[in-house]
Design a protein around this motif. Structure first.
Motif, short mmCIF file in Angstrom:
data_model
loop_
_atom_site.label_atom_id
_atom_site.label_comp_id
_atom_site.label_asym_id
_atom_site.label_seq_id
_atom_site.Cartn_x
_atom_site.Cartn_y
_atom_site.Cartn_z
N GLN A 146 -4.58 -11.86 -5.99
CA GLN A 146 -5.18 -12.71 -4.95
C GLN A 146 -5.92 -11.88 -3.91
OE1 GLN A 146 -1.93 -12.37 -5.49
NE2 GLN A 146 -0.71 -12.33 -3.60
N GLY A 147 -5.63 -10.59 -3.85
CA GLY A 147 -6.32 -9.72 -2.90
C GLY A 147 -7.81 -9.64 -3.15
N LEU A 148 -8.25 -9.92 -4.38
CA LEU A 148 -9.68 -9.87 -4.69
C LEU A 148 -10.30 -11.25 -4.80
CD1 LEU A 148 -10.11 -7.01 -7.32
CD2 LEU A 148 -10.99 -7.10 -4.99
N HIS A 186 1.86 -6.97 15.76
CA HIS A 186 0.80 -7.18 16.76
C HIS A 186 -0.57 -7.13 16.09
CE1 HIS A 186 -1.46 -6.91 20.49
NE2 HIS A 186 -2.02 -5.79 20.06
N TYR A 187 -0.69 -6.30 15.06
CA TYR A 187 -1.98 -6.14 14.38
C TYR A 187 -2.07 -6.93 13.07
CZ TYR A 187 -2.82 -2.28 17.59
OH TYR A 187 -3.00 -1.53 18.73
N PHE A 188 -0.94 -7.17 12.43
CA PHE A 188 -0.94 -7.82 11.12
C PHE A 188 0.13 -8.91 11.10
CE2 PHE A 188 -1.93 -3.31 10.74
CZ PHE A 188 -3.21 -3.37 10.23
N ARG A 189 -0.25 -10.09 10.63
CA ARG A 189 0.68 -11.22 10.65
C ARG A 189 1.87 -11.00 9.72
NH1 ARG A 189 -3.32 -16.00 9.25
NH2 ARG A 189 -4.10 -14.29 7.95
N ASN A 190 1.63 -10.35 8.59
CA ASN A 190 2.68 -10.15 7.61
C ASN A 190 2.30 -9.01 6.68
OD1 ASN A 190 0.75 -11.35 5.85
ND2 ASN A 190 1.53 -13.38 6.40
N LYS A 191 3.14 -8.75 5.72
CA LYS A 191 2.90 -7.63 4.80
C LYS A 191 1.68 -7.90 3.92
CE LYS A 191 5.82 -6.68 1.44
NZ LYS A 191 6.99 -6.23 0.66
N GLU A 192 1.46 -9.15 3.58
CA GLU A 192 0.30 -9.50 2.74
C GLU A 192 -1.00 -9.18 3.46
OE1 GLU A 192 -1.69 -13.55 0.96
OE2 GLU A 192 0.50 -13.34 0.87
N GLU A 193 -1.07 -9.52 4.74
CA GLU A 193 -2.28 -9.22 5.50
C GLU A 193 -2.46 -7.71 5.66
OE1 GLU A 193 -3.13 -9.76 10.02
OE2 GLU A 193 -3.84 -11.59 9.02
N ALA A 253 -0.19 4.81 7.26
CA ALA A 253 1.23 4.85 6.90
C ALA A 253 1.51 3.86 5.78
CB ALA A 253 2.08 4.53 8.13
N ALA A 254 0.88 2.69 5.83
CA ALA A 254 1.08 1.68 4.79
C ALA A 254 0.64 2.22 3.43
CB ALA A 254 0.31 0.41 5.14
N VAL A 255 -0.47 2.95 3.41
CA VAL A 255 -0.93 3.54 2.15
C VAL A 255 0.14 4.45 1.57
CG1 VAL A 255 -2.58 5.16 1.14
CG2 VAL A 255 -3.40 3.35 2.65
N ARG A 256 0.72 5.31 2.42
CA ARG A 256 1.74 6.24 1.95
C ARG A 256 2.98 5.50 1.45
NH1 ARG A 256 0.37 8.62 6.89
NH2 ARG A 256 2.43 8.16 7.78
N VAL A 257 3.40 4.50 2.20
CA VAL A 257 4.62 3.77 1.84
C VAL A 257 4.39 2.92 0.58
CG1 VAL A 257 6.28 2.02 2.58
CG2 VAL A 257 5.48 3.74 4.20
N PHE A 258 3.24 2.24 0.51
CA PHE A 258 2.94 1.45 -0.68
C PHE A 258 2.87 2.34 -1.92
CE2 PHE A 258 0.47 -1.93 1.95
CZ PHE A 258 1.67 -2.51 2.32
N ALA A 259 2.29 3.55 -1.76
CA ALA A 259 2.18 4.47 -2.90
C ALA A 259 3.56 4.95 -3.34
CB ALA A 259 1.30 5.66 -2.54
N HIS A 291 5.83 -4.41 -3.28
CA HIS A 291 6.99 -5.31 -3.30
C HIS A 291 8.28 -4.59 -2.94
CE1 HIS A 291 4.60 -8.63 -4.82
NE2 HIS A 291 4.09 -7.82 -5.72
N GLY A 292 8.29 -3.27 -3.03
CA GLY A 292 9.51 -2.54 -2.77
C GLY A 292 9.65 -2.02 -1.35
N CYS A 293 8.64 -2.25 -0.52
CA CYS A 293 8.73 -1.74 0.85
C CYS A 293 8.83 -2.88 1.86
CB CYS A 293 7.52 -0.85 1.18
SG CYS A 293 6.03 -1.76 1.61
N ARG A 294 9.22 -2.53 3.07
CA ARG A 294 9.35 -3.49 4.16
C ARG A 294 8.46 -3.07 5.31
NH1 ARG A 294 15.36 -2.72 5.57
NH2 ARG A 294 14.56 -0.59 5.42
N ILE A 295 8.19 -4.01 6.20
CA ILE A 295 7.41 -3.69 7.39
C ILE A 295 8.09 -2.58 8.18
CG2 ILE A 295 6.70 -4.56 9.65
CD1 ILE A 295 4.83 -5.44 7.49
#
Length: 213
Positions: A127-129, A59-66, A28-34, A39-43
């Motif tokens: 920073q992701g890389l 529960h699975y991810f601490r934040n949007k960056e993770e 779902a994150a892939v679809r929303v990020f695309a 920067h334009g989407c929210r959890i």
């Protein structure tokens, strides 16, 4: 007073659903990020797209960056597994380079949203890389491609004056820019024939630079 115990099969089912839910959130994150950009989407947008409770994402991810790093890591892991399988298979070094490029172009045909996120968001979030699992997986991809270059050098197929690691990063860089061109619309990619044509041209270009003269 007796305690109500969860049946063993129910516990197993609950545990077994966790990876599935995590994958659903990642996809779902892939679809929303695309669609909206990182920067334009929210959890909340990701939770809605995954059809899960808002709190389950945390529960699975601490934040949007993770969450973004996990998307990067998963996509790079898919590429690394493909490169490893190609490397271990038959064919000349040039055949293997062509197969690696072919895999990425075929993924673009089947899942352009995933490629769009990987290409565009990694440039906006460098920073992701730089650290973590994504960096480690990227290093592994470079080393695997460098090994293919070394095979070509040992077989007298590729030039021996090239550093294999530099050649590998150049190959992956050419691949990234070619796909980036398709993502942003600079390189024609309106149908499968156009994508295949772009693949043939870029493979000929990079392999031509590697071949012994």
């Amino acid at each position: 007073m007796s305690r109500t115990r969860t049946p063993p099969h129910a516990a197993r089912n609950a545990e077994g659903n966790e990876p599935e839910k995590r994958r659903a959130i990642l996809h779902a994150a892939v679809r929303v990020f695309a669609e909206k950009g990182y920067h334009g989407c929210r959890i909340a947008d990701v939770a809605r797209a995954a059809n899960v409770a808002y709190g389950l994402v945390y529960h699975y991810f601490r934040n949007k960056e993770e969450l973004l790093e996990s998307v990067f890591a998963e996509q790079w892991a898919i590429l690394v597994n493909a490169i490893r399988a190609i490397d271990e298979g038959p064919g000349s070094a040039a055949d293997k380079i062509a197969a690696i490029f072919g895999f990425v172009f075929d993924v673009y045909k089947a899942a352009p949203a995933a490629v769009r996120v990987l290409i565009l968001e990694v440039t906006r979030t460098p920073q992701g890389l730089r650290a973590g699992s994504t960096r480690e997986t990227f290093d592994l991809a470079v080393n695997l491609v460098a090994d293919v270059v070394r095979q070509g050098q040992r077989a007298d197929e590729f030039r021996t004056d090239l550093d294999p690691v530099i050649a590998a990063t150049g190959l992956l860089g050419a691949l990234e820019l070619a796909v980036s061109g398709m993502v942003v619309g600079v390189v024609p990619a309106g149908d499968e024939d156009a994508i295949d044509r772009a693949k043939r041209d870029i493979v000929e270009l990079v392999c031509g630079g590697l071949r012994r003269r």
